[in-house]
Scaffold this motif. Structure first.
Motif, PDB file in Angstrom:
ATOM      1  N   GLU A  23      50.085  55.826 -28.672  1.00  0.00           N
ATOM      2  CA  GLU A  23      49.983  56.773 -27.657  1.00  0.00           C
ATOM      3  C   GLU A  23      50.032  56.252 -26.252  1.00  0.00           C
ATOM      4  OE1 GLU A  23      45.941  58.029 -28.765  1.00  0.00           O
ATOM      5  OE2 GLU A  23      46.988  59.242 -30.625  1.00  0.00           O
ATOM      6  N   GLY A  24      50.196  54.860 -26.106  1.00  0.00           N
ATOM      7  CA  GLY A  24      50.319  54.325 -24.705  1.00  0.00           C
ATOM      8  C   GLY A  24      49.016  54.162 -23.839  1.00  0.00           C
ATOM      9  N   ARG A  25      47.770  53.995 -24.764  1.00  0.00           N
ATOM     10  CA  ARG A  25      46.345  53.653 -24.353  1.00  0.00           C
ATOM     11  C   ARG A  25      45.841  52.295 -24.907  1.00  0.00           C
ATOM     12  NH1 ARG A  25      43.043  58.898 -25.911  1.00  0.00           N
ATOM     13  NH2 ARG A  25      42.299  57.589 -27.220  1.00  0.00           N
ATOM     14  N   ILE A  26      44.933  51.880 -24.308  1.00  0.00           N
ATOM     15  CA  ILE A  26      44.498  50.432 -24.519  1.00  0.00           C
ATOM     16  C   ILE A  26      42.847  50.783 -25.026  1.00  0.00           C
ATOM     17  CG2 ILE A  26      43.692  48.174 -24.247  1.00  0.00           C
ATOM     18  CD1 ILE A  26      46.165  47.960 -22.410  1.00  0.00           C
ATOM     19  N   LEU A  27      42.544  50.762 -26.177  1.00  0.00           N
ATOM     20  CA  LEU A  27      41.298  51.359 -26.462  1.00  0.00           C
ATOM     21  C   LEU A  27      40.616  49.993 -26.761  1.00  0.00           C
ATOM     22  CD1 LEU A  27      41.827  54.318 -28.909  1.00  0.00           C
ATOM     23  CD2 LEU A  27      41.381  54.491 -26.608  1.00  0.00           C
ATOM     24  N   GLY A  28      39.091  49.958 -26.627  1.00  0.00           N
ATOM     25  CA  GLY A  28      38.220  49.019 -26.730  1.00  0.00           C
ATOM     26  C   GLY A  28      36.937  49.866 -27.339  1.00  0.00           C
ATOM     27  N   VAL A  29      36.000  48.922 -27.748  1.00  0.00           N
ATOM     28  CA  VAL A  29      34.731  49.303 -28.150  1.00  0.00           C
ATOM     29  C   VAL A  29      33.552  48.620 -27.424  1.00  0.00           C
ATOM     30  CG1 VAL A  29      35.215  50.220 -30.519  1.00  0.00           C
ATOM     31  CG2 VAL A  29      34.425  47.331 -29.853  1.00  0.00           C
ATOM     32  N   LYS A  30      32.279  49.518 -26.855  1.00  0.00           N
ATOM     33  CA  LYS A  30      31.441  49.066 -26.043  1.00  0.00           C
ATOM     34  C   LYS A  30      30.130  48.809 -26.841  1.00  0.00           C
ATOM     35  CE  LYS A  30      29.249  49.720 -21.800  1.00  0.00           C
ATOM     36  NZ  LYS A  30      29.388  50.858 -20.506  1.00  0.00           N
ATOM     37  N   CYS A  31      29.507  47.477 -26.665  1.00  0.00           N
ATOM     38  CA  CYS A  31      28.336  47.397 -27.487  1.00  0.00           C
ATOM     39  C   CYS A  31      27.156  48.400 -26.582  1.00  0.00           C
ATOM     40  CB  CYS A  31      27.860  45.831 -27.363  1.00  0.00           C
ATOM     41  SG  CYS A  31      26.276  45.623 -28.069  1.00  0.00           S
ATOM     42  N   PRO A  32      26.725  49.274 -27.578  1.00  0.00           N
ATOM     43  CA  PRO A  32      25.548  50.045 -27.086  1.00  0.00           C
ATOM     44  C   PRO A  32      24.191  49.121 -26.531  1.00  0.00           C
ATOM     45  CG  PRO A  32      25.539  50.237 -29.440  1.00  0.00           C
ATOM     46  CD  PRO A  32      26.799  49.335 -29.023  1.00  0.00           C
ATOM     47  N   VAL A  33      24.174  48.014 -27.193  1.00  0.00           N
ATOM     48  CA  VAL A  33      22.767  47.269 -26.733  1.00  0.00           C
ATOM     49  C   VAL A  33      23.025  46.186 -25.213  1.00  0.00           C
ATOM     50  CG1 VAL A  33      21.362  45.238 -27.249  1.00  0.00           C
ATOM     51  CG2 VAL A  33      22.103  46.957 -29.117  1.00  0.00           C
ATOM     52  N   CYS A  34      24.245  45.558 -25.299  1.00  0.00           N
ATOM     53  CA  CYS A  34      24.420  44.910 -24.287  1.00  0.00           C
ATOM     54  C   CYS A  34      25.532  45.273 -23.248  1.00  0.00           C
ATOM     55  CB  CYS A  34      24.802  43.480 -24.665  1.00  0.00           C
ATOM     56  SG  CYS A  34      26.310  42.981 -25.530  1.00  0.00           S
ATOM     57  N   GLY A  35      26.362  46.229 -23.685  1.00  0.00           N
ATOM     58  CA  GLY A  35      27.208  46.543 -22.865  1.00  0.00           C
ATOM     59  C   GLY A  35      28.731  46.013 -22.640  1.00  0.00           C
ATOM     60  N   ARG A  36      28.588  44.861 -23.582  1.00  0.00           N
ATOM     61  CA  ARG A  36      30.002  44.065 -23.578  1.00  0.00           C
ATOM     62  C   ARG A  36      31.073  45.048 -24.137  1.00  0.00           C
ATOM     63  NH1 ARG A  36      26.408  39.795 -24.681  1.00  0.00           N
ATOM     64  NH2 ARG A  36      26.708  38.127 -23.285  1.00  0.00           N
ATOM     65  N   VAL A  37      32.367  44.934 -23.675  1.00  0.00           N
ATOM     66  CA  VAL A  37      33.658  45.743 -24.168  1.00  0.00           C
ATOM     67  C   VAL A  37      34.404  44.819 -24.589  1.00  0.00           C
ATOM     68  CG1 VAL A  37      35.629  47.070 -23.466  1.00  0.00           C
ATOM     69  CG2 VAL A  37      33.191  47.315 -22.245  1.00  0.00           C
ATOM     70  N   TYR A  38      35.041  45.188 -26.065  1.00  0.00           N
ATOM     71  CA  TYR A  38      35.852  44.229 -26.909  1.00  0.00           C
ATOM     72  C   TYR A  38      37.075  44.755 -26.861  1.00  0.00           C
ATOM     73  CZ  TYR A  38      31.705  41.497 -28.384  1.00  0.00           C
ATOM     74  OH  TYR A  38      30.489  40.865 -28.340  1.00  0.00           O
ATOM     75  N   VAL A  39      38.170  44.337 -26.421  1.00  0.00           N
ATOM     76  CA  VAL A  39      39.483  44.573 -26.644  1.00  0.00           C
ATOM     77  C   VAL A  39      40.163  43.478 -27.208  1.00  0.00           C
ATOM     78  CG1 VAL A  39      41.669  45.351 -25.657  1.00  0.00           C
ATOM     79  CG2 VAL A  39      39.500  46.204 -24.635  1.00  0.00           C
ATOM     80  N   ALA A  55      25.129  44.167 -33.044  1.00  0.00           N
ATOM     81  CA  ALA A  55      24.927  45.516 -33.112  1.00  0.00           C
ATOM     82  C   ALA A  55      26.329  46.166 -33.515  1.00  0.00           C
ATOM     83  CB  ALA A  55      24.364  46.022 -31.968  1.00  0.00           C
ATOM     84  N   PRO A  56      26.254  47.286 -34.170  1.00  0.00           N
ATOM     85  CA  PRO A  56      27.472  47.967 -34.518  1.00  0.00           C
ATOM     86  C   PRO A  56      27.997  48.555 -33.221  1.00  0.00           C
ATOM     87  CG  PRO A  56      25.836  48.704 -35.970  1.00  0.00           C
ATOM     88  CD  PRO A  56      25.336  47.815 -35.098  1.00  0.00           C
ATOM     89  N   THR A  57      29.343  48.265 -33.097  1.00  0.00           N
ATOM     90  CA  THR A  57      30.022  48.739 -31.813  1.00  0.00           C
ATOM     91  C   THR A  57      30.674  50.071 -32.132  1.00  0.00           C
ATOM     92  OG1 THR A  57      31.928  47.614 -32.471  1.00  0.00           O
ATOM     93  CG2 THR A  57      30.501  46.724 -30.812  1.00  0.00           C
ATOM     94  N   THR A  58      29.953  51.131 -31.768  1.00  0.00           N
ATOM     95  CA  THR A  58      30.449  52.311 -32.032  1.00  0.00           C
ATOM     96  C   THR A  58      30.854  53.371 -31.034  1.00  0.00           C
ATOM     97  OG1 THR A  58      28.200  53.455 -31.904  1.00  0.00           O
ATOM     98  CG2 THR A  58      28.942  52.729 -33.933  1.00  0.00           C
ATOM     99  N   ASP A  59      30.794  52.944 -29.921  1.00  0.00           N
ATOM    100  CA  ASP A  59      31.194  53.690 -28.312  1.00  0.00           C
ATOM    101  C   ASP A  59      32.795  53.065 -28.115  1.00  0.00           C
ATOM    102  OD1 ASP A  59      28.423  54.363 -28.480  1.00  0.00           O
ATOM    103  OD2 ASP A  59      27.691  53.002 -26.963  1.00  0.00           O
ATOM    104  N   TRP A  60      33.583  54.028 -28.440  1.00  0.00           N
ATOM    105  CA  TRP A  60      35.053  53.836 -28.014  1.00  0.00           C
ATOM    106  C   TRP A  60      35.175  53.993 -26.554  1.00  0.00           C
ATOM    107  CZ3 TRP A  60      38.686  51.567 -30.907  1.00  0.00           C
ATOM    108  CH2 TRP A  60      38.231  51.405 -32.090  1.00  0.00           C
TER     109      TRP A  60
END
Length: 183
Positions: free
Chosen positions: A54-70, A81-86
């Motif tokens: 779709e032309g978008r780069i999605l990642g997940v954010k840790c709800p505990v420490c705030g790190r974003v993973y891409v 912690a489970p990363t549930t915040d997209w």
């Protein structure tokens, strides 16, 4: 310890064989495995790949420490912690590392080199100087081998060059390369 020439500096007991002598050992056969693999991308990677289509780069954010993973991971590597915040990550970022490569992805030799490296993406919540960052290893275009060799490519602002919509397949190659941002 080894001198880098194949034989240890301190001789070990045994008989050293030359490379061509291995195939002459009893029981040795020449065989090239034709292994085929099939695996599922999983929930996190599947959503990431759909976003690329779709032309978008999605990642997940840790709800505990705030790190974003891409690319996204199902769990935070630090908090577990489970990363549930997209989150959608802007494609812009900076070249963090770069190398001049004469080897293609299929391991063939390239006549003209490609520049590849890690792009540190402008992820929400990232603070300059923080070691961990959201990033992708990808091709870099619009940068010369000389810029890589003299270090001036490091830190350049870049953005993704997307394939045309009709050519996207939901693959990391939907981004053709990262190119310098004008201005």
């Amino acid at each position: 310890m080894s001198s880098g020439k194949g034989k240890p500096e301190t001789p070990l007991p045994g008989t050293y064989l030359k490379r061509d002598e291995y195939m002459k050992l009893p029981g040795m056969i020449k065989y090239q495995a034709r292994a085929r693999y099939l695996f599922s991308a999983g929930q996190a990677q599947s959503r990431f790949l759909k976003g690329l289509k779709e032309g978008r780069i999605l990642g997940v954010k840790c709800p505990v420490c705030g790190r974003v993973y891409v690319p996204p991971r199902a769990y935070c590597e630090y908090c577990h912690a489970p990363t549930t915040d997209w989150v959608e990550v802007p494609g812009t970022g900076r070249i963090h590392t770069a190398v001049v490569s004469y080897i293609a992805t299929d391991r063939s030799r390239l006549e003209e080199p490609e520049i590849v490296g890690v792009i540190r993406l402008d992820a929400p919540g990232y603070k300059e100087g923080q070691y961990e960052f959201a990033g992708l290893f990808h091709k870099i275009c619009g940068v010369t081998p000389e810029q890589v060799m003299d270090g001036s490519a490091i830190g350049l602002r870049v953005k993704p060059r997307w394939k045309p919509v009709e050519e996207r397949t939901g693959s990391i190659t939907d981004i053709e390369c990262f190119e310098p941002v004008e201005g």
